[in-house]
Design a protein around this motif. Structure first.
Motif, PDB file in Angstrom:
ATOM      1  N   ARG A 243      49.503 -44.949 -22.869  1.00  0.00           N
ATOM      2  CA  ARG A 243      49.945 -44.313 -24.111  1.00  0.00           C
ATOM      3  C   ARG A 243      51.082 -43.335 -23.858  1.00  0.00           C
ATOM      4  NH1 ARG A 243      46.356 -45.368 -28.176  1.00  0.00           N
ATOM      5  NH2 ARG A 243      44.339 -46.242 -27.519  1.00  0.00           N
ATOM      6  N   VAL A 244      50.908 -42.475 -22.864  1.00  0.00           N
ATOM      7  CA  VAL A 244      51.939 -41.471 -22.582  1.00  0.00           C
ATOM      8  C   VAL A 244      53.189 -42.139 -22.028  1.00  0.00           C
ATOM      9  CG1 VAL A 244      52.425 -39.273 -21.456  1.00  0.00           C
ATOM     10  CG2 VAL A 244      50.070 -39.856 -22.058  1.00  0.00           C
ATOM     11  N   CYS A 245      52.998 -43.129 -21.172  1.00  0.00           N
ATOM     12  CA  CYS A 245      54.109 -43.852 -20.581  1.00  0.00           C
ATOM     13  C   CYS A 245      54.946 -44.531 -21.677  1.00  0.00           C
ATOM     14  CB  CYS A 245      53.582 -44.889 -19.597  1.00  0.00           C
ATOM     15  SG  CYS A 245      54.786 -45.473 -18.398  1.00  0.00           S
ATOM     16  N   ALA A 246      54.278 -45.137 -22.628  1.00  0.00           N
ATOM     17  CA  ALA A 246      54.976 -45.797 -23.731  1.00  0.00           C
ATOM     18  C   ALA A 246      55.765 -44.792 -24.551  1.00  0.00           C
ATOM     19  CB  ALA A 246      53.976 -46.535 -24.617  1.00  0.00           C
ATOM     20  N   SER A 247      55.163 -43.637 -24.812  1.00  0.00           N
ATOM     21  CA  SER A 247      55.831 -42.600 -25.594  1.00  0.00           C
ATOM     22  C   SER A 247      57.080 -42.087 -24.875  1.00  0.00           C
ATOM     23  CB  SER A 247      54.865 -41.445 -25.858  1.00  0.00           C
ATOM     24  OG  SER A 247      55.478 -40.442 -26.627  1.00  0.00           O
ATOM     25  N   PHE A 248      56.961 -41.825 -23.575  1.00  0.00           N
ATOM     26  CA  PHE A 248      58.124 -41.387 -22.789  1.00  0.00           C
ATOM     27  C   PHE A 248      59.240 -42.429 -22.854  1.00  0.00           C
ATOM     28  CE2 PHE A 248      55.556 -38.590 -19.594  1.00  0.00           C
ATOM     29  CZ  PHE A 248      55.546 -37.556 -20.518  1.00  0.00           C
ATOM     30  N   ALA A 249      58.883 -43.705 -22.687  1.00  0.00           N
ATOM     31  CA  ALA A 249      59.875 -44.771 -22.613  1.00  0.00           C
ATOM     32  C   ALA A 249      60.612 -44.946 -23.936  1.00  0.00           C
ATOM     33  CB  ALA A 249      59.210 -46.076 -22.187  1.00  0.00           C
ATOM     34  N   VAL A 250      59.889 -44.845 -25.047  1.00  0.00           N
ATOM     35  CA  VAL A 250      60.528 -44.936 -26.357  1.00  0.00           C
ATOM     36  C   VAL A 250      61.556 -43.823 -26.513  1.00  0.00           C
ATOM     37  CG1 VAL A 250      60.159 -44.683 -28.843  1.00  0.00           C
ATOM     38  CG2 VAL A 250      58.625 -46.136 -27.502  1.00  0.00           C
ATOM     39  N   THR A 251      61.186 -42.618 -26.094  1.00  0.00           N
ATOM     40  CA  THR A 251      62.096 -41.481 -26.178  1.00  0.00           C
ATOM     41  C   THR A 251      63.366 -41.721 -25.365  1.00  0.00           C
ATOM     42  OG1 THR A 251      60.219 -39.966 -26.452  1.00  0.00           O
ATOM     43  CG2 THR A 251      62.319 -38.999 -25.793  1.00  0.00           C
TER      44      THR A 251
ATOM     45  N   CYS B 295      44.125 -52.779 -29.021  1.00  0.00           N
ATOM     46  CA  CYS B 295      45.483 -52.968 -29.549  1.00  0.00           C
ATOM     47  C   CYS B 295      45.615 -52.385 -30.950  1.00  0.00           C
ATOM     48  CB  CYS B 295      45.845 -54.451 -29.560  1.00  0.00           C
ATOM     49  SG  CYS B 295      46.135 -55.154 -27.918  1.00  0.00           S
ATOM     50  N   GLN B 296      44.603 -52.576 -31.764  1.00  0.00           N
ATOM     51  CA  GLN B 296      44.642 -52.041 -33.121  1.00  0.00           C
ATOM     52  C   GLN B 296      44.643 -50.520 -33.134  1.00  0.00           C
ATOM     53  OE1 GLN B 296      41.245 -53.878 -34.988  1.00  0.00           O
ATOM     54  NE2 GLN B 296      42.202 -55.908 -35.083  1.00  0.00           N
ATOM     55  N   GLU B 297      44.027 -49.921 -32.138  1.00  0.00           N
ATOM     56  CA  GLU B 297      43.937 -48.458 -32.079  1.00  0.00           C
ATOM     57  C   GLU B 297      45.125 -47.822 -31.355  1.00  0.00           C
ATOM     58  OE1 GLU B 297      40.193 -47.837 -30.195  1.00  0.00           O
ATOM     59  OE2 GLU B 297      39.013 -48.308 -32.006  1.00  0.00           O
ATOM     60  N   PHE B 298      45.992 -48.643 -30.774  1.00  0.00           N
ATOM     61  CA  PHE B 298      47.154 -48.122 -30.048  1.00  0.00           C
ATOM     62  C   PHE B 298      48.244 -47.805 -31.069  1.00  0.00           C
ATOM     63  CE2 PHE B 298      50.901 -48.095 -27.423  1.00  0.00           C
ATOM     64  CZ  PHE B 298      50.457 -47.633 -26.190  1.00  0.00           C
ATOM     65  N   ASN B 299      48.523 -46.549 -31.265  1.00  0.00           N
ATOM     66  CA  ASN B 299      49.383 -46.149 -32.385  1.00  0.00           C
ATOM     67  C   ASN B 299      50.590 -45.319 -31.952  1.00  0.00           C
ATOM     68  OD1 ASN B 299      47.950 -43.930 -31.611  1.00  0.00           O
ATOM     69  ND2 ASN B 299      47.233 -43.353 -33.650  1.00  0.00           N
ATOM     70  N   VAL B 300      51.246 -45.718 -30.883  1.00  0.00           N
ATOM     71  CA  VAL B 300      52.453 -45.013 -30.459  1.00  0.00           C
ATOM     72  C   VAL B 300      53.636 -45.563 -31.257  1.00  0.00           C
ATOM     73  CG1 VAL B 300      53.993 -44.507 -28.533  1.00  0.00           C
ATOM     74  CG2 VAL B 300      51.523 -44.661 -28.149  1.00  0.00           C
ATOM     75  N   PRO B 301      54.326 -44.726 -32.028  1.00  0.00           N
ATOM     76  CA  PRO B 301      55.445 -45.216 -32.853  1.00  0.00           C
ATOM     77  C   PRO B 301      56.535 -45.868 -32.008  1.00  0.00           C
ATOM     78  CG  PRO B 301      54.809 -42.993 -33.509  1.00  0.00           C
ATOM     79  CD  PRO B 301      54.080 -43.285 -32.237  1.00  0.00           C
ATOM     80  N   GLY B 302      57.075 -46.958 -32.534  1.00  0.00           N
ATOM     81  CA  GLY B 302      58.182 -47.625 -31.867  1.00  0.00           C
ATOM     82  C   GLY B 302      57.782 -48.612 -30.796  1.00  0.00           C
TER      83      GLY B 302
END
Length: 329
Positions: free
Chosen positions: A185-193, A208-215
């Protein structure tokens, strides 16, 4: 290339297909501090709607206002923002104190424009590497083959074509995350940024349904299946972050068959040694393929928490992306 670039060109293509003229703005050069790097794009239509950015907002607002006043009707022009001695950039001074040099292209809604934008889109999606050339005196734009490394924008051009801007085009940066975990989750958020296109794969539909990182695009299937079906270009990073060998090992077996520039899997040194043995025994990986795997993954920062581990992973991906050896840090 950042994932935002793909979105900009897709929007330009959509507007062009709807019969709208678009203005494609490209940062050519920066002097001093600047919020956007050379090669960054913004597209604007005649109604003032825009996507992408050139600065923190002041340049965009000024450009849209001047466009509404009927400026920028020529096929191509170059303006400077933040330079008090150059009135082409209006009165705008950048808050960071830097200077931006911007190429502005007026692209009418023609079949030629749509073909050009479609080639741009295909390049950013990983089908090829090209050099985009724009003559600032005539607005003529064309592509040439390019497999070289170097700055994204070549301007001024000292290769006998002083009026031609050259821009290297490569696939947009992509991160495929194998498996959902707190680190994912954090890795995905960093990468989107950081401008990556991020795809997370996990066979657990509920997770997958509960994974809610924008972008982030989420796929409810084994990561190995996604990698095998879709392939990866050479600006793709693949990381496995679950500690589940059923997910991680299979992802690594498929990842080494791709040109991904970074392939890593989470685990201690002991776990990594055991995984290497399994990958050779069960996956048939060669020594050269094992060498491509970053095991343990990430920079050795003493990370403990999911956020710290994700930071170490993303930092290592950026290090490799920019060609830095660990001893250069």
């Amino acid at each position: 290339m950042q994932h935002l670039d793909v979105q900009v060109i897709e929007q330009a293509l959509t507007w062009s297909r709807q019969g709208e003229t678009v203005w494609l703005c490209t940062v050519l050069a920066t002097f001093g501090s600047s919020p956007r790097a050379p090669g960054s794009w913004m597209v604007v239509n005649s109604k003032g709607k825009h996507l992408g950015s050139l600065s923190g907002g002041c340049v965009e607002d000024d450009f849209v206002q001047r466009l509404a006043e009927g400026q920028f009707e020529q096929a191509a022009s170059v303006i400077r923002y933040g330079d008090a001695s150059d009135d082409r950039g209006s009165h705008i001074m950048l808050p960071c104190g830097g200077i931006l040099e911007v190429l502005i292209e007026r692209l009418p809604a023609t079949p030629e424009t749509r073909e050009h934008l479609s080639t741009l889109k295909a390049t950013l999606e990983g089908r090829q590497r090209l050099m985009r050339n724009v003559d600032i005196t005539t607005g003529r734009h064309y592509f040439t083959d390019d497999a070289t490394l170097g700055p994204r924008v070549i301007w001024p051009n000292e290769e006998g074509e002083p009026n031609v801007v050259k821009m290297r085009l490569a696939p947009a940066r992509r991160l495929i995350i194998a498996g959902i975990s707190p680190v994912s989750r954090v890795c995905a958020s960093f990468a989107v940024t950081l401008g990556f296109e991020v795809i997370v794969c996990d066979p657990d539909e509920t997770a997958c349904q509960e994974f809610n990182v924008p972008g982030v695009e989420v796929k409810a299937l084994l990561p190995s299946q996604y990698i095998a079906a879709n392939g990866c270009h050479d600006t793709t990073a693949i990381v496995a972050l679950t500690h589940d060998p059923r997910i991680d090992d299979l992802a690594m077996m498929e990842a080494v068959r791709t040109p991904a520039f970074y392939i890593g899997v989470m685990g201690s040194k002991r776990t990594s040694t055991e995984r290497a043995t399994r990958l050779v025994r069960s996956g048939g990986l060669s020594d050269a393929e094992l060498e491509r795997l970053h095991m343990p993954i990430g920079l050795a920062m003493g990370s403990k928490t999911p956020a710290e581990i994700a930071l170490a992973v993303i930092a290592d991906i950026v290090r490799v992306l920019h060609g830095k050896a660990r001893d250069e840090l």
